[in-house]
Design an enzyme around this catalytic site. Structure first.
Site, PDB file in Angstrom:
ATOM      1  N   GLY A   1      67.291 -24.143  99.174  1.00  0.00           N
ATOM      2  CA  GLY A   1      68.594 -23.867  98.585  1.00  0.00           C
ATOM      3  C   GLY A   1      69.101 -22.506  98.998  1.00  0.00           C
ATOM      4  N   CYS A   2      70.018 -21.958  98.218  1.00  0.00           N
ATOM      5  CA  CYS A   2      70.592 -20.647  98.507  1.00  0.00           C
ATOM      6  C   CYS A   2      69.494 -19.591  98.606  1.00  0.00           C
ATOM      7  CB  CYS A   2      71.582 -20.262  97.410  1.00  0.00           C
ATOM      8  SG  CYS A   2      72.222 -18.585  97.560  1.00  0.00           S
TER       9      CYS A   2
END
Length: 235
Positions: A54-55
């Site tokens: 993810g981020c």
């Protein structure tokens, strides 16, 4: 695709939206999972692991609070050098994933323990090409194995967790080899620490740090190791 501006706007909107109507968030309570049955050998010198989940803001933040981690740098892995930048990777067609390069002392923490933290509190490994509100192949769950041993350990651990049905769905994490890591722009480094009240960080990333302290108290460090501090020392 989610640009920096749209990510910030999305986070602000979440604050104003009832929880029941909000999109999936990446900060849901993790589950306790067993340690890997197979771990990497304890080398005498510092080692490197590259993980995507993810981020990279949140991934970096968790490992910056992990004892034994010497440095954790946000960046890109999986694609070409020419497209290793935030603007280009956000199109989702470069092969890159937002990733974090973790330099660690194997005498203080093992590669297997880094993976246990990764699967437990860093992200939801059952989500395919997304993580919470962020959607696209650049947010995929991927272990960028740095050598054959890391690849074997990662493969064995994924098989172990799937066999134990540790998660409600099959793990979507992939393993990629031979993919260089490229450091992200300076404004992405130490982002969660430097922007603790930013809505996206409060909603998606600060809870992960809390989960790290709760589930891995013996591996948690209150004061994070920051890229800016490591850079200052090296200079």
């Amino acid at each position: 695709m989610r640009s920096l501006l749209s990510r910030l706007s999305f986070a602000t909107a979440l604050v104003l939206t009832p929880l029941a109507a909000s999109p999936a968030m990446a900060s849901s309570e993790p589950i306790a999972i067993p340690a890997p049955a197979l771990d990497a050998s304890r080398a005498d010198s510092v080692q490197t692991a590259v993980l995507a989940g993810g981020c990279f803001w949140g991934v970096q933040a968790v490992y910056q609070h992990t004892t034994g981690v010497v440095n954790a740098v946000s960046g890109y892995a999986g694609g070409a050098k020419e497209t290793a930048n935030y603007k280009r990777t956000n199109y989702g067609d470069t092969g890159h994933a937002e990733a974090v390069e973790i330099t660690y002392d194997p005498k203080k923490i093992s590669y297997g323990k880094l993976l246990q933290i990764y699967f437990s509190v860093v992200h939801d490994p059952t989500q395919l090409n997304r993580q919470g509100p962020d959607v696209g192949t650049q947010y995929r769950s991927t272990i960028f194995a740095q050598n054959d041993e890391q690849k074997r350990v990662a493969e064995a651990y994924i098989a172990q967790l799937n066999a134990a049905k540790a998660f409600k769905a099959k793990i979507a994490t992939t393993i990629e080899t031979g993919k260089p890591f490229y450091k992200a722009e300076d404004y992405h480094q130490d982002y969660a620490t430097l922007n603790p009240l930013q809505p996206y960080i409060l909603i998606n990333d600060k809870p992960k740090i809390g989960h790290m302290a709760k589930y891995f108290p013996d591996n948690f460090r209150t004061q994070p190791v920051l890229v800016k501090d490591v850079k200052a020392v090296s200079n």
